[in-house]
Design an enzyme around this catalytic site. Structure first.
Site, PDB file in Angstrom:
ATOM      1  N   ARG A  45       9.617   2.115   5.574  1.00 10.49           N
ATOM      2  CA  ARG A  45       8.298   1.787   5.026  1.00 10.49           C
ATOM      3  C   ARG A  45       8.188   0.273   4.841  1.00 10.49           C
ATOM      4  O   ARG A  45       9.148  -0.444   5.041  1.00 10.49           O
ATOM      5  CB  ARG A  45       8.101   2.506   3.679  1.00 10.49           C
ATOM      6  N   GLY A  46       6.974  -0.158   4.425  1.00  9.09           N
ATOM      7  CA  GLY A  46       6.731  -1.597   4.280  1.00  9.09           C
ATOM      8  C   GLY A  46       6.171  -2.104   5.600  1.00  9.09           C
ATOM      9  O   GLY A  46       6.723  -1.795   6.669  1.00  9.09           O
ATOM     10  N   ALA A  47       5.076  -2.854   5.526  1.00  6.14           N
ATOM     11  CA  ALA A  47       4.339  -3.183   6.746  1.00  6.14           C
ATOM     12  C   ALA A  47       5.201  -3.805   7.862  1.00  6.14           C
ATOM     13  O   ALA A  47       5.202  -3.303   8.990  1.00  6.14           O
ATOM     14  CB  ALA A  47       3.138  -4.055   6.395  1.00  6.14           C
ATOM     15  N   ARG A  88       0.867   5.870   9.712  1.00  8.50           N
ATOM     16  CA  ARG A  88       0.548   5.049   8.513  1.00  8.50           C
ATOM     17  C   ARG A  88      -0.653   4.167   8.890  1.00  8.50           C
ATOM     18  O   ARG A  88      -0.482   3.058   9.408  1.00  8.50           O
ATOM     19  CB  ARG A  88       1.717   4.136   8.100  1.00  8.50           C
ATOM     20  N   ASP A 236      -0.501  -5.077   3.417  1.00  7.02           N
ATOM     21  CA  ASP A 236      -0.386  -4.181   4.576  1.00  7.02           C
ATOM     22  C   ASP A 236      -1.387  -4.537   5.655  1.00  7.02           C
ATOM     23  O   ASP A 236      -1.222  -4.170   6.821  1.00  7.02           O
ATOM     24  CB  ASP A 236      -0.585  -2.729   4.146  1.00  7.02           C
ATOM     25  N   ASN A 246      -3.169  -3.820  -0.112  1.00  2.00           N
ATOM     26  CA  ASN A 246      -1.756  -3.684  -0.482  1.00  2.00           C
ATOM     27  C   ASN A 246      -1.608  -2.453  -1.375  1.00  2.00           C
ATOM     28  O   ASN A 246      -2.592  -1.783  -1.697  1.00  2.00           O
ATOM     29  CB  ASN A 246      -1.263  -4.948  -1.197  1.00  2.00           C
ATOM     30  N   LYS A 247      -0.391  -2.142  -1.737  1.00  2.00           N
ATOM     31  CA  LYS A 247      -0.090  -0.936  -2.514  1.00  2.00           C
ATOM     32  C   LYS A 247      -1.066  -0.743  -3.668  1.00  2.00           C
ATOM     33  O   LYS A 247      -1.374  -1.699  -4.383  1.00  2.00           O
ATOM     34  CB  LYS A 247       1.358  -1.044  -3.029  1.00  2.00           C
TER      35      LYS A 247
HETATM   36  O1  MRU Z   1       3.662   2.619   0.978  1.00  2.00           O
HETATM   37  P1  MRU Z   1       4.612   1.488   1.238  1.00  2.00           P
HETATM   38  O2  MRU Z   1       5.837   1.560   0.406  1.00  2.00           O
HETATM   39  O3  MRU Z   1       4.889   1.315   2.707  1.00  2.00           O
HETATM   40  O4  MRU Z   1       3.780   0.210   0.764  1.00  2.00           O
HETATM   41  C1  MRU Z   1       4.324  -1.059   0.963  1.00  2.00           C
HETATM   42  C2  MRU Z   1       3.525  -2.145   0.394  1.00  2.00           C
HETATM   43  O5  MRU Z   1       2.445  -1.944  -0.158  1.00  2.00           O
HETATM   44  C3  MRU Z   1       4.031  -3.530   0.589  1.00  2.00           C
HETATM   45  O6  MRU Z   1       3.566  -4.346  -0.436  1.00  2.00           O
HETATM   46  C4  MRU Z   1       3.512  -4.082   1.917  1.00  2.00           C
HETATM   47  O7  MRU Z   1       3.809  -3.214   2.973  1.00  2.00           O
HETATM   48  C5  MRU Z   1       4.053  -5.408   2.205  1.00  2.00           C
HETATM   49  S1  MRU Z   1       5.738  -5.285   2.701  1.00  2.00           S
HETATM   50  C6  MRU Z   1       6.416  -6.764   2.961  1.00  2.00           C
END
Ligand code: MRU
Length: 340
Positions: A45-47, A88, A236, A246-247
């Protein structure tokens, strides 16, 4: 550097983030379906990490077409690409990583299959290598905003686990620490899936950075007590006008920052900038399973039958972002204009 995602023994090796911090286990993912399942379950996970997963995922898809002796048509390649991207929908890096390999396949359509496979593989390796360099550079850029003795609040996980190994917003924090700045980090737990408590704290522990986990609803109280010098988060997807997805919970932090006059920074590589989205309204927001709300780490906490709403991201308007940090430079707000 965390080996979040690597190509090992003809498959994608990922650290299983759904098991962290209790178990540090690695999974070998060797098919597109397995990868999609791992992405949906947030094992990876994470962009930026999703961008790398997308690139290697396309290599797996290409291999599946080749080994089943299928003709490598544009339609079949597009189908694999779409299924990966759809897993995603908010993280634009996933689409970006997939498109990097799709372009190679399109360019080399007439090449022999082993040559095509080699080219796709080298491009996926380049996506990973570039991400690592990009995050190191982003960390250096952003670290100038962090002063000695700063207390920084962050949300979700934007560290090595969310990237090829170094991190974006958390990479800025780690860089400041490496520069011997004395810093303290407030880590939002980040409901519903607790990426802050489980992952960011795990990374900060490993890096030896002083931090305190807080429940998401405590940030305002801390700011009212003047205990937060800045907030730094990842993204993201950033629209051309600087609106940033973002989250979920990020927007609430930006509102609190505005009220309390606390700088609100977004750190994201340029691969997170969507050259098609004009503003936040063009960003698709992933809605996830209600059980992530009615349950706490898979144990039911809500009455049976209770409804829940679970958008995974929110959008912070550009005008509320003090600056956007990329690997190239720091863009100062409140107005942004990211060209194509
Ligand atoms: O749902 P996730 O855990 O993939 O969400 C991740 C985030 O919101 C991060 O802040 C974002 O992807 C930036 S990662 C460097």
């Amino acid at each position: 550097m965390i080996e979040t995602i690597r190509w090992v023994n003809n498959s994608i090796r990922i650290i299983d983030q759904a098991e962290l911090p209790n178990k540090e286990v690695y999974l070998n993912v060797s098919s597109v379906d397995e990868l999609i399942d791992s992405i949906i379950k947030l094992k990876v996970r994470g962009a930026p990490a999703l961008g790398i997963a997308g690139a290697y995922g396309m290599v797996l898809g290409l291999r599946e077409l080749i080994t089943s002796n299928e003709f490598i048509s544009v339609e079949k390649v597009n189908k694999i690409a779409e299924s990966l991207i759809g897993s995603r929908p908010t993280a634009v890096n996933l689409k970006w990583g997939v498109s990097r390999i799709k372009r190679i396949i399109e360019l080399k359509q007439d090449a022999k299959t082993n040559e095509l496979m080699d080219s796709a593989m080298s491009e996926a390796h380049a996506v990973l290598a570039e991400d690592i360099q990009c995050c190191l550079s982003l960390g250096r850029q952003g670290s100038v905003l962090i002063n000695d003795n700063f207390s920084i609040l962050t949300h979700c996980n934007t560290g090595g686990l969310a990237t090829g190994g170094f991190g974006t917003a958390l990479g800025v924090i780690v860089t400041a620490h490496q520069q011997h700045k004395r810093i303290h980090v407030y880590v939002d737990e980040t409901r519903p899936l607790l990426q802050g408590t489980r992952l960011t704290s795990w990374e900060l522990m490993k890096a030896g950075i002083d931090h305190t986990i807080i429940a998401d609803n405590m940030a305002g109280y801390l700011m009212a007590q003047k205990k937060v010098d800045c907030v730094i988060v990842g993204a993201d997807r950033v629209a051309k006008n600087g609106d940033a997805a973002n989250k979920i919970g990020t927007y609430s932090l930006a509102v609190l920052c505005e009220k309390h006059n606390v700088p609100f920074y977004v750190a994201a590589p340029t691969s997170t900038i969507d050259s098609i989205a004009k503003n936040g309204n063009d960003i698709p927001i992933e809605e996830r399973n209600q059980e992530e709300i009615t349950h706490l780490l898979w144990n039911r906490i809500a009455p049976v039958g209770a409804k829940a709403y679970n958008p995974a991201f929110d959008v912070t308007p550009a005008t509320m972002i003090t600056a956007i940090i990329t690997e190239k430079t720091i863009y100062k707000g409140p107005h942004y204009n990211f060209a194509d």
